[in-house]
Write a protein that holds these residues in place. Structure first.
Motif, PDB file in Angstrom:
ATOM      1  N   LEU A 233       9.918   3.632  -2.402  1.00  0.00           N
ATOM      2  CA  LEU A 233       9.518   3.302  -3.776  1.00  0.00           C
ATOM      3  C   LEU A 233      10.537   2.423  -4.482  1.00  0.00           C
ATOM      4  N   GLN A 234      11.791   2.506  -4.095  1.00  0.00           N
ATOM      5  CA  GLN A 234      12.822   1.772  -4.820  1.00  0.00           C
ATOM      6  C   GLN A 234      12.788   0.268  -4.549  1.00  0.00           C
TER       7      GLN A 234
ATOM      8  N   ILE B 197       0.880  -1.170   0.000  1.00  0.00           N
ATOM      9  CA  ILE B 197       0.000   0.000   0.000  1.00  0.00           C
ATOM     10  C   ILE B 197       0.913   1.213   0.000  1.00  0.00           C
ATOM     11  N   VAL B 198       0.912   1.948  -1.101  1.00  0.00           N
ATOM     12  CA  VAL B 198       1.926   2.979  -1.344  1.00  0.00           C
ATOM     13  C   VAL B 198       1.259   4.297  -1.712  1.00  0.00           C
ATOM     14  N   GLY B 199       1.822   5.397  -1.231  1.00  0.00           N
ATOM     15  CA  GLY B 199       1.339   6.728  -1.569  1.00  0.00           C
ATOM     16  C   GLY B 199       2.076   7.753  -0.737  1.00  0.00           C
ATOM     17  N   PRO B 200       1.924   9.029  -1.031  1.00  0.00           N
ATOM     18  CA  PRO B 200       2.644  10.080  -0.286  1.00  0.00           C
ATOM     19  C   PRO B 200       2.155  10.199   1.144  1.00  0.00           C
TER      20      PRO B 200
ATOM     21  N   LYS C 256      -2.968   5.915   3.907  1.00  0.00           N
ATOM     22  CA  LYS C 256      -2.554   4.509   3.920  1.00  0.00           C
ATOM     23  C   LYS C 256      -2.867   3.839   5.271  1.00  0.00           C
ATOM     24  N   SER C 257      -2.406   4.465   6.353  1.00  0.00           N
ATOM     25  CA  SER C 257      -2.677   3.913   7.683  1.00  0.00           C
ATOM     26  C   SER C 257      -4.167   3.983   8.005  1.00  0.00           C
TER      27      SER C 257
ATOM     28  N   LEU D  52      -2.193   4.905  -3.764  1.00  0.00           N
ATOM     29  CA  LEU D  52      -3.243   5.646  -3.093  1.00  0.00           C
ATOM     30  C   LEU D  52      -2.848   7.100  -2.888  1.00  0.00           C
ATOM     31  N   ASN D  53      -3.786   8.006  -3.084  1.00  0.00           N
ATOM     32  CA  ASN D  53      -3.665   9.373  -2.603  1.00  0.00           C
ATOM     33  C   ASN D  53      -5.067   9.928  -2.385  1.00  0.00           C
TER      34      ASN D  53
END
Length: 253
Positions: free
Chosen positions: A200-201, A38-41, A46-47, A213-214
């Motif tokens: 991200l890497q 689950i990835v986003g700024p 996310k949490s 997600l954003n």
């Protein structure tokens, strides 16, 4: 033929804090036996998403099902590793007691753990490399060691679905490798693991599937399909630099 029931099914999920929308209209069905990032700024929700799925936050709208039923009926299927900063590490207890807490979902709160429960808990500490610290107060452990203990606690729950909120934050390289090895083992057992992640890497290396997600859902699917420059730009906007020479690896400005 029996229809397939998804481990986690989210429909039209929205969450608001003090009437301010935090998540809007998320819908997805997770596959089984996958590692899902689950990835986003920062501030993307996310949490919040994990807490909403686990019933720790109320939904403004929508619904969540765990293997086709409401979460409250399926709690025994869930393991959860919260963010480290949300835990009171000064609480007077040792590592083994923390891991034993993971057994209560199987036992019920009013049953005393048996010798085999203690053995199971020690097994979980062994898997996370923390057996030698079983009697150490959690306040005396390093950040990486504390994270391993909480991972051991989630393993002690013997769940079918695991939610982990930033498990790699503040840990050393050895602990990160140990955690990802355990997550791969869980996947090999057919368990489904959802992980809030910020690096991200390592997304392509670690995860089979990705939820980008954003506040809204940008993409959900196999990592090779969801992790694209276009989707990353939609999620991160001007805070992201796409480096062509790095074969699609993204970097935050």
């Amino acid at each position: 033929m029996t229809p397939f029931i998804h481990p986690v099914s989210v429909r039209d999920l929205s969450v608001a804090y003090h009437r301010k929308p935090v998540l809007r209209d998320l819908s997805f069905d997770t596959p089984e036996g996958k590692l899902i990032g689950i990835v986003g700024p920062n501030g993307a929700g996310k949490s919040t998403l994990i807490k909403a799925i686990l019933g720790l936050l109320p939904l403004t709208s929508g619904k969540v099902e765990i293997y086709g039923k409401p979460y409250r009926e399926q709690r025994h299927m869930i393991g959860y590793v919260p963010q480290r900063e949300s835990v009171d590490w000064d609480f007077p207890t040792d590592a083994l007691d923390v891991v034993m807490m993971g057994r209560y979902g199987k036992l019920g709160w009013f049953k005393r753990p048996k010798a085999e429960d203690r053995e199971f808990a020690m097994d979980c500490l062994e898997k996370t490399g923390m057996a030698d610290f079983a009697n150490r107060q959690i306040s005396q452990l390093s950040g990486g060691q504390q994270q391993r203990v909480f991972l051991a606690r989630s393993l002690a729950q013997d769940a079918r679905i695991y939610f982990m909120d930033e498990p790699f934050v503040g840990v050393d390289a050895a602990t990160e490798k140990a955690i990802i090895r355990i997550l791969d083992e869980l996947k090999g057992q057919g368990k489904t693991v959802l992980v809030v992640h910020h690096d991200l890497q390592t997304v392509r290396e670690y995860f089979d599937w990705l939820l980008l997600l954003n506040l809204r859902q940008i993409a959900f699917g196999p990592t090779e399909q969801a992790y694209t420059a276009d989707n990353l730009q939609k999620a991160y906007g001007g805070r992201l630099t796409i480096l062509p020479e790095m074969a699609g690896v993204a970097a935050l400005r």
